[in-house]
Design an enzyme around this catalytic site. Structure first.
Site, PDB file in Angstrom:
ATOM      1  N   PRO A  88       0.549   8.333   4.402  1.00  0.00           N
ATOM      2  CG  PRO A  88      -1.325   7.476   3.302  1.00  0.00           C
ATOM      3  CD  PRO A  88      -0.910   8.535   4.276  1.00  0.00           C
ATOM      4  CD  GLU A 115      -9.515  12.538   0.210  1.00  0.00           C
ATOM      5  OE1 GLU A 115      -8.771  12.220  -0.730  1.00  0.00           O
ATOM      6  OE2 GLU A 115     -10.499  11.843   0.558  1.00  0.00           O
ATOM      7  CG  ASP A 167      13.936  -8.843  17.351  1.00  0.00           C
ATOM      8  OD1 ASP A 167      13.677  -9.990  17.731  1.00  0.00           O
ATOM      9  OD2 ASP A 167      13.634  -7.819  17.987  1.00  0.00           O
TER      10      ASP A 167
END
Length: 247
Positions: A88, A115, A167
């Protein structure tokens, strides 16, 4: 192109890549996909890949030793491959990144769990990517998404060489609307220009639709899209028309 995935759950990669376009690409040898179990490089009888964090705290942290050993081994199998960490904290993955990665000879994806990673593992990878500002249970799903996005850009993977060119994001804009038969479905008709056979008019309509859809849905993309002077004039016309529409 060769894709290697370092994961605690290699079975997750079997079904998604056994069908459809990527399944056919694998059958034809256009791409290779190898999912490796990280535990194969863990030491000890129990093949432990995680441990408690120094300083305390909730959750477990992935150990650096097995990841290091695995990456070293996979680099030998795929020389020149770029090592990608799914996290992330990484750069948000986009179409430009997919295009850049498709030029690599191979990619090694490192999928985390628990974690997160021991911080020292970051020094072992070439680039870190995230799919967005949310957290998943592991890096496997993001890796699958990235493999799909990269693989479809490789020569021969899509049935038509022009399929990827039209696209969304391929030219910095959202894609234009598509229609197929029937021409009239429950009173919703296909735009007449698409039935006209006038390819020049169709191309103009599609470009206008791209610009308008991007302006309405993702105006931020217009800041970096490579727009021509004709595009800019058309965009200004679209803005005026939208401003004149009743609220």
């Amino acid at each position: 192109m060769r894709f290697d995935v370092l994961t605690l759950f290699p079975v997750m990669f079997e079904s998604p890549f056994a069908v459809s376009i990527l399944g056919k690409a694998l059958e034809k040898g256009l791409i290779q996909l190898h999912a490796h179990n990280l535990r194969d490089w863990a030491a000890g009888r129990h093949k432990v890949t995680d441990d408690m964090p120094y300083g305390g705290g909730a959750g477990m942290v992935m150990k650096p030793e097995p990841v290091y050993a695995a990456i070293q081994a996979l680099r030998q199998q795929s020389p020149g491959a770029q090592v990608v960490m799914m996290t992330p904290q990484g750069k948000t993955f986009g179409q430009d990144d997919a295009r850049a990665l498709s030029a690599q000879s191979g990619l090694i994806f490192v999928c985390g769990r628990y974690e997160g990673f021991d911080e020292r593992i970051r020094s072992m990878v070439d680039v870190e990517y995230s799919l967005g500002d949310f957290v998943l249970t592991g890096g496997e799903l993001p890796a699958m998404v990235m493999i799909d996005a990269v693989a479809r850009l490789l020569p021969g993977v899509l049935g038509s060489s022009g399929s990827a060119e039209g696209d969304s994001y391929a030219d910095g804009l959202l894609e234009f609307p598509h229609y197929t038969r029937p021409a009239d479905f429950q009173g919703m008709r296909v735009p007449e220009v698409l039935l006209s056979g006038n390819h020049e008019a169709i191309a103009r309509w599609r470009r206008r639709q791209q610009l308008q859809r991007t302006l309405v849905r993702r105006p931020d993309l217009l800041e970096s899209a490579p727009l021509s002077s004709e595009d800019m004039a058309l965009l200004e016309s679209i803005r005026r028309e939208l401003a004149e529409e009743p609220a």
